[in-house]
Design an enzyme around this catalytic site. Structure first.
Site, mmCIF file in Angstrom:
data_model
loop_
_atom_site.group_PDB
_atom_site.id
_atom_site.type_symbol
_atom_site.label_atom_id
_atom_site.label_comp_id
_atom_site.label_asym_id
_atom_site.label_seq_id
_atom_site.Cartn_x
_atom_site.Cartn_y
_atom_site.Cartn_z
ATOM 1 N N LYS A 1 0.834 -1.209 0.000
ATOM 2 C CA LYS A 1 0.000 0.000 0.000
ATOM 3 C C LYS A 1 0.862 1.250 0.000
ATOM 4 O O LYS A 1 0.545 2.234 -0.691
ATOM 5 C CB LYS A 1 -0.928 0.003 1.211
ATOM 6 C CG LYS A 1 -1.794 1.269 1.288
ATOM 7 C CD LYS A 1 -2.881 1.183 2.329
ATOM 8 C CE LYS A 1 -3.729 2.466 2.317
ATOM 9 N NZ LYS A 1 -4.917 2.373 3.190
ATOM 10 N N HIS B 1 -8.144 -30.586 -32.549
ATOM 11 C CA HIS B 1 -9.151 -29.619 -32.096
ATOM 12 C C HIS B 1 -9.935 -30.151 -30.897
ATOM 13 O O HIS B 1 -11.169 -30.087 -30.858
ATOM 14 C CB HIS B 1 -10.084 -29.238 -33.237
ATOM 15 C CG HIS B 1 -9.378 -28.609 -34.402
ATOM 16 N ND1 HIS B 1 -8.443 -27.602 -34.253
ATOM 17 C CD2 HIS B 1 -9.448 -28.864 -35.740
ATOM 18 C CE1 HIS B 1 -7.980 -27.257 -35.451
ATOM 19 N NE2 HIS B 1 -8.562 -28.010 -36.363
#
Length: 530
Positions: A149, A289
């Protein structure tokens, strides 16, 4: 929400005078501490970390020297103190903050290096409940979040690579740059989020909560990709903590970088081949696929590959090949006759690896083992505005699970063929139909909007490659709603059908099977894959 204070702008370069170090993983610790100490940085540390630094002959203060309190409660309380968090959160150039720090004797802390208690590793090792709880870090995440922070002044590191960036940045002037501190803060919050996600997931599992009110999951970046499923999409690959054996844990021995589609299809291939235990005999799956275009067993691995390829050599072109046993040179020789994107196996012979080096673009992956198809786990699917979560499809059938519903019972050979076909159908996109015989797929129909078309397409593919469906088994991953799909399969030559059953049209489907002399069994288990 809290109003934004009128703080002065953060400095571009913040001097690094004091570092607080508290780490579980001490890899690289002494080397980094030595560089910091040589730069005149005051070192403050805790417990075993402090001892390791002191034993290396480096000056280091104990955290108790700052707080005036000893570590207590088995180390649970040592850094949760205003002197620590004031030193992390104090905005140096804000008069009110500076006054508070001066009034209470709080010195600034300019670098925090904390890697957390090894909670993920403890859980992965099978730790009991009490041990897992004791490996939940409290002070570490609190310090990381405080430092992150206040990144305007504090550099926060959660792994040794972060520290190495700080050391490089401060080498010239003993200070850290704001851009680096921002990036470190972002990484730090991601780390604590990942840590909390692991803890919350463990609690949900330990308590048997299948649908917790909030669910979080996190991963660690493995690679960024040139693009995603299509060139206009961006993509990256992440690995879960304690990942399941498979594509995420695989070692790439050679070949081009894996693409998004490579990874997706390779995962489908290895999850399918995991259904075949290595000690039960060689097996090979070829995926295109995300759908299998050929799966087979054999007396040898090269025979299994040849039989899998025979199912649909056209679709196998440019596909993914997965094997359940160590890749040998004979199989490698045959595989390299075909254009292949990826080959994945538990291991590979040195001669096979050497052979692959002649095809530098082919990706060869080894995993070191096979995943357990029955192991628990979760799957995730994004939808607009949210995501779906479900348990892994670990359905597996045995001979005793089958319910004969026709006048004719299947032979033992037909039972084996049906179980094999149903295992493959579980990994085929719905609607799915699979024809198989003697441990070999003969035709696969995938992803159709109706089951009759899947049965027809699978039969057409078999015919295209000269495979005779006479006497084959047909598997459907969901029930036949009408007799038409079953009739299509019977006309193609199958003599045994396996399906879940449960349709309001079951009686008509059974009657159609009886009229054609088929043996049909119900599984009571549906294995949709969308």
């Amino acid at each position: 929400m809290p109003a934004a204070p009128d703080f002065p702008p953060a400095p571009d370069r913040a001097p690094l005078k004091r570092a607080l170090i508290s780490v579980s993983d001490k890899t690289g610790l002494i080397e980094a501490a030595r560089v910091l100490a040589a730069a005149g940085v005051e070192l403050v540390s805790t417990g075993g970390t402090r001892k390791a630094i002191a034993d290396a002959g480096l000056p280091v203060k104990d955290i108790a020297d700052l707080t005036g309190f000893p570590e207590m409660m088995d180390g649970r309380v040592k850094t949760l103190h205003p002197v620590v968090h004031g030193g992390l959160l104090g905005v140096r150039d804000a008069p009110e903050h500076a006054k508070a720090m001066a009034d209470h004797g709080i010195g600034g802390i300019d670098l925090v290096y904390v890697n957390l208690y090894p909670f993920e590793q403890a859980v992965a090792s099978g730790a009991d409940y009490v041990t897992a709880v004791e490996n939940i870090d409290i002070g570490g995440p609190a310090m990381i979040r405080s430092a992150a922070k206040n990144h305007g002044y504090v550099a926060v590191c959660t792994e040794i690579a972060d520290v190495e960036e700080v050391l490089a940045d401060m080498a010239a002037d003993g200070a850290t740059g704001l851009d680096l501190r921002k990036r470190l803060a972002a990484r730090a919050y991601a780390r604590t989020a990942s840590y909390d996600a692991a803890i919350s997931a463990w609690f949900a599992e330990a308590l048997g909560d299948e649908a917790p009110k909030r669910r979080a999951f996190a991963g660690e970046l493995v690679q960024t990709m040139r693009y995603g499923e299509n060139p206009h999409q961006k993509a990256a690959f992440y690995r879960f903590p304690n990942p399941r054996t498979g594509v995420a844990t695989a070692r790439q021995l050679q070949g081009k970088e894996l693409s998004y589609n490579n990874i997706n299809d390779t995962d489908a291939a290895y999850e399918l081949i995991a259904e075949f235990a290595p000690d039960a005999g060689p097996a090979c799956a070829i995926i295109k696929h995300a759908n299998p275009c050929g799966v087979a067993t054999g007396k040898t691995l090269v025979e299994a590959y040849a039989r899998a390829l025979a199912c649909d050599p056209t679709s196998a072109f440019g596909g993914i090949i997965a094997m359940n046993q160590k890749l040998d040179v004979a199989t490698a020789t045959e595989i390299l006759k075909l254009l292949t994107e990826v080959v994945i196996a538990p291991d590979a012979d040195a001669d096979a690896v050497e052979l692959f080096r002649k095809k530098k673009n082919v990706r060869l992956l080894t995993t070191g083992g096979m995943p357990d198809p029955l192991s628990p786990g979760m799957t995730f699917k994004s939808v607009a505005g949210g995501f779906l979560v479900q348990s892994r499809d670990d359905a597996r059938l045995a001979r005793s699970d089958l319910k004969v519903v026709t006048k004719r019972a299947p032979t033992e050979t037909e039972v084996a063929d049906m179980l094999f076909a149903f295992t493959i159908a579980k990994h085929v996109k719905s609607n799915a139909i699979v024809y198989a015989k003697d441990g070999q797929t003969l035709g696969v129909g995938a992803g159709q909007m109706n089951r009759k078309d899947s049965a027809r397409i699978a039969a057409l593919r078999a015919a295209d490659f000269g495979l005779d469906l006479k006497g084959s088994a047909c598997a459907s991953e969901a029930f036949f709603p009408f007799p038409d799909g079953l009739i299509q399969a019977a006309d193609a030559g199958c003599t045994a059908v396996i399906q879940p059953g449960g349709s309001i049209g079951d009686a008509a489907v059974i009657a159609a099977a009886d009229e054609r002399g088929l043996a049909m069994v119900f599984t009571g288990v549906r294995v949709f894959r969308h």
